[in-house]
Write an enzyme that holds these catalytic residues in place. Structure first.
Site, PDB file in Angstrom:
ATOM      1  N   TYR A 182       5.780  -6.578  -6.007  1.00  0.00           N
ATOM      2  CA  TYR A 182       6.242  -7.889  -6.465  1.00  0.00           C
ATOM      3  C   TYR A 182       5.406  -8.484  -7.600  1.00  0.00           C
ATOM      4  O   TYR A 182       5.959  -9.085  -8.525  1.00  0.00           O
ATOM      5  CB  TYR A 182       6.319  -8.869  -5.287  1.00  0.00           C
ATOM      6  CG  TYR A 182       7.633  -8.785  -4.536  1.00  0.00           C
ATOM      7  CD1 TYR A 182       8.696  -9.618  -4.880  1.00  0.00           C
ATOM      8  CD2 TYR A 182       7.823  -7.875  -3.506  1.00  0.00           C
ATOM      9  CE1 TYR A 182       9.899  -9.549  -4.208  1.00  0.00           C
ATOM     10  CE2 TYR A 182       9.020  -7.800  -2.820  1.00  0.00           C
ATOM     11  CZ  TYR A 182      10.066  -8.631  -3.173  1.00  0.00           C
ATOM     12  OH  TYR A 182      11.265  -8.550  -2.514  1.00  0.00           O
ATOM     13  N   GLU A 207      11.571  -9.088   4.355  1.00  0.00           N
ATOM     14  CA  GLU A 207      11.680  -7.627   4.259  1.00  0.00           C
ATOM     15  C   GLU A 207      10.744  -6.930   5.235  1.00  0.00           C
ATOM     16  O   GLU A 207      11.090  -5.876   5.802  1.00  0.00           O
ATOM     17  CB  GLU A 207      11.433  -7.186   2.811  1.00  0.00           C
ATOM     18  CG  GLU A 207      12.630  -7.497   1.924  1.00  0.00           C
ATOM     19  CD  GLU A 207      12.314  -7.575   0.442  1.00  0.00           C
ATOM     20  OE1 GLU A 207      11.274  -7.013   0.029  1.00  0.00           O
ATOM     21  OE2 GLU A 207      13.096  -8.203  -0.295  1.00  0.00           O
TER      22      GLU A 207
END
Length: 406
Positions: free
Chosen positions: A95, A137
């Site tokens: 990310y 997630e």
């Protein structure tokens, strides 16, 4: 949480990002693959060439900024992305580079308009949003690993059978190479293949809907051969599967994923598919027949003609043998043999007349799958027939598509 000033900056500049979303998306991927070429193993390069991936990214960025104080309103979007990320194996450590690159793309496209104050605000917003994604997630990873037959990463499956369903579609029956149990799934979900093609420098990830009801000792995916059309390239993975993969070959798949699933109530169901969009809806049809023998289901399918019509005999047989099942077929380009043998109900496309004729008299759930233009058309027709927005569910084979947004 973000402070009030940061929130105000993000919300006020979100429309600017929307206006330049295509350019930002394009620039983002140029920079990302230059910084982290290993991510070419994850992103669909065919979608990159078509410009589809860029549009998907731009939508998410704009929507997140617009709803930064109420991300719960974006739950359907976030859940769909979370499922795809889990299927692709996206990890928390990936990310930061995405955020860094995204901010650089915004700065490159907006130039002097992207002041330090604006970039800093969006940097904080990205951190906040990515934390939400990462937490959700992580829960998905833990859940699938804990399920009987579940697994993390990619697992090898043997092609037990390969079967043509139409001139364009072939089914692949998959059994685990290790002989162990496989995770169950919900009708409408998909498998993700990690295709290792000898002459390709990178692996290719693709999502393929499971086309059979759950409860078997195998998985089945049914893949359309995607040929080059106009400026769109041919499907690298679909050609690989159709032309080169044979019975006995080994393929890598991640565990079943996806949020396009049947509601557990007993309301009537209308399944509307276009072309290869039949695959998840066929799984739903089979599950309804097996699990809810009293639940009414109408199966509407649109395709060119009988040559491209996959699973036509299976659906027709269910409609003949089960009172709960009704079938309606539209052919846009029927052959003379199709006409003489009455193989379809309407020549042309799904229109208001078709939907009026099959629409249940009371509340029902509608499930759509097909190309984005196909689904946009059907959603508009259903809304014109006063079908509530919350009763319309869909799956898009594009990276992300949001229909009938207000």
């Amino acid at each position: 949480m973000l402070d009030a000033k940061t929130t105000e900056i993000v919300k006020s500049t979100a429309p600017v990002l929307k206006q330049h979303s295509s350019q930002i998306g394009k620039r983002f991927y140029e920079l990302l693959f230059r910084k982290a070429p290993e991510l070419l193993n994850v992103f669909n390069q065919s979608n990159q060439k078509r410009g589809i991936q860029q549009e998907a990214l731009a939508y998410v960025v704009y929507a997140a900024g617009e709803h930064i104080t109420d991300l719960e309103s974006l739950t359907p979007v976030i859940r769909r992305i979370n499922e795809k990320h889990r299927a692709l194996g996206i990890k928390a450590e990936q990310y930061p580079i995405v955020g860094e690159t995204l901010l650089q793309a915004v700065k490159d496209v907006l130039g002097d308009a992207a002041t330090d104050e604006i970039i800093n605000a969006w940097g904080q917003a990205y951190g906040y949003i990515s934390d939400v994604f990462i937490r959700m997630e992580e829960e998905l990873y833990k859940k699938i690993e804990a399920e009987p037959g579940g697994w993390s990463g990619y697992r090898r499956f043997i092609v037990d059978k390969k079967e043509m369903e139409s001139s364009e579609v072939t089914s692949f029956y998959l059994k685990p190479e290790d002989g162990e149990a496989i995770a169950s799934y919900k009708a409408g979900q998909y498998l993700t293949i990690k295709a290792e093609i000898s002459e390709e420098p990178y692996t290719h990830m693709r999502h393929y809907s499971l086309s059979e009801a759950p409860g078997r000792d195998y998985y089945r995916i049914s893949v359309k051969r995607e040929d080059a059309v106009h400026n769109d390239p041919e499907g690298i993975v679909s050609h690989y599967l159709h032309d080169r993969v044979q019975r006995g070959d080994s393929l890598l798949f991640s565990a079943p994923a996806g949020d396009f699933i049947l509601s557990p109530d007993d309301l009537p169901v209308v399944l509307i598919s276009g072309g290869i969009g039949i695959t998840p809806l066929l799984s739903m049809l089979n599950e309804i027949v097996n699990k809810w023998p009293q639940r009414e289901v109408t199966f509407v399918h649109a395709t060119s003609n009988s040559q491209t019509h996959a699973f036509q005999s299976h659906v027709a047989e269910l409609a003949q043998s089960r009172d709960q099942v009704k079938s309606y077929v539209c052919y846009s380009s029927p052959t003379e043999e199709d006409r003489s043998n009455h193989r379809f109900d309407k020549e042309g496309r799904i229109d208001k007349e078709v939907l009026t004729s099959i629409k249940p008299s009371g509340p029902a759930n509608y499930y759509l799958c097909g190309s984005v233009p196909f689904m946009e058309s059907v959603v508009k027709l259903l809304r014109d027939l006063n079908v509530p927005k919350e009763d319309i569910h869909y799956e898009s084979f594009s990276p992300l598509a949001m229909l009938d947004e207000e």
